[in-house]
Design an enzyme around this catalytic site. Structure first.
Site, PDB file in Angstrom:
ATOM      1  CG  LEU A   1       6.624  12.248   8.829  1.00 34.33           C
ATOM      2  CD1 LEU A   1       6.465  13.739   9.057  1.00 34.33           C
ATOM      3  CD2 LEU A   1       5.597  11.745   7.829  1.00 34.33           C
ATOM      4  CG  ASP A   2      10.862   9.249   3.587  1.00 36.50           C
ATOM      5  OD1 ASP A   2      10.687   8.219   4.269  1.00 36.50           O
ATOM      6  OD2 ASP A   2      10.613   9.314   2.366  1.00 36.50           O
ATOM      7  NE  ARG A   3      18.847  12.053   7.615  1.00 34.33           N
ATOM      8  CZ  ARG A   3      19.700  12.313   8.605  1.00 34.33           C
ATOM      9  NH1 ARG A   3      19.924  13.559   8.980  1.00 34.33           N
ATOM     10  NH2 ARG A   3      20.333  11.340   9.215  1.00 34.33           N
TER      11      ARG A   3
END
Length: 210
Positions: free
Chosen positions: A49-51
Site C-alpha cells: 500500500l502507498d505510504r
C-alpha cells in the site's frame, strides 16, 4: 499496529498511514514483529500500500507462503477492494476506468499517457459510487491491475481527486488521504481455504461525511 488474524503462515493487519509496506526500519514487517513479540520473526511483504494509505494488508510468515500469495497476485486470484472519498461525483453510479499510466521516476509521480510507449502500462479499475453528499462521494473500488498510485491518478485525472490527496491535487484538505484497503480475498497459502477479511475505515473525517 492492529493484528486481525495470525497463524503459522500469514498475518493480516491494519497498516497505519505514513508507514512503509516494505521491510525496513519502521516498516510494516518490523511493526508486526514488535506486535508478535518476536524481533526475529520471518515476516514478508507480498503486496504493498502507498505510504499514505491505510487498511488491510496480509503478510507471509515463511518463504512458501510468500511464494504462493505472490503467485495468486500474479495470476489475478488475489482480490483487493478499497474504499475512497473523492471530491465530486462520478457521472455513472458504477463503471470502469481504463488508462495508460506512465511513471516519472525523477518526480516519483504517475501520469496518464496519451498513447502506448516504453514503460507505459494499462491500468484498469472498477468502481461503484455508494453515496454522495456535500460534493463528496464515497466509492468502492476493485483493482484489476496494480499500478503505482493507480487509484489516486485515475480519479484525479477525471477531476475527482481523493480527499486528503497532496501529490495529485492542489486542495488542502484537513486529513490524511481518504483511501482505505477495505477487503482482501485469497486462498490460504498452505490449506487452500478461501479467506476473506473486511475492515471498515475509521469513524473520522471525511469518512463520517458521506
Amino acid at each position: 499496529m492492529k493484528l486481525i488474524y495470525t497463524d503459522a503462515d500469514i498475518v493480516v493487519c491494519i497498516k497505519p498511514a505514513r508507514v512503509l509496506s516494505t521491510d525496513e526500519p519502521g516498516g510494516v514487517p518490523e511493526l508486526v514483529r514488535e506486535k508478535l513479540g518476536n524481533p526475529k520473526a520471518d515476516i514478508r511483504t507480498v503486496h504493498r500500500l502507498d505510504r499514505v494509505v491505510s487498511g488491510l494488508m496480509v503478510l507471509a510468515r515463511n518463504p512458501k507462503a510468500a511464494s504462493e500469495l505472490s503467485r495468486q497476485i500474479r495470476d489475478n486470484e488475489f482480490e483487493k477492494e478499497y474504499l475512497a472519498v473523492v471530491h465530486g461525483t462520478p457521472v455513472e453510479v458504477s463503471g470502469t476506468f481504463r488508462d495508460l499510466l506512465g511513471r516519472d521516476k525523477a518526480r516519483k509521480m504517475t501520469y496518464v499517457a496519451p498513447e502506448p510507449a516504453k514503460g507505459v502500462q494499462e491500468a484498469i479499475l472498477h468502481y461503484t459510487c455508494l453515496e454522495s453528499r456535500e460534493n463528496m462521494s464515497r466509492v468502492r473500488i476493485r483493482l484489476e491491475t496494480g499500478r503505482t498510485h493507480q487509484i489516486r491518478v485515475q480519479f484525479a485525472s477525471r477531476g475527482m481527486p481523493l480527499v486528503g490527496e497532496r501529490k495529485y491535487s492542489e486542495r488542502n484538505d484537513p486529513c490524511e488521504i481518504a483511501l482505505w484497503s477495505y477487503r482482501l480475498g485469497f486462498s490460504h497459502p498452505a490449506t487452500g481455504e478461501k479467506m476473506e477479511f473486511i475492515q471498515e475505515p475509521p469513524e473520522c473525517y471525511p469518512w463520517t461525511e458521506v
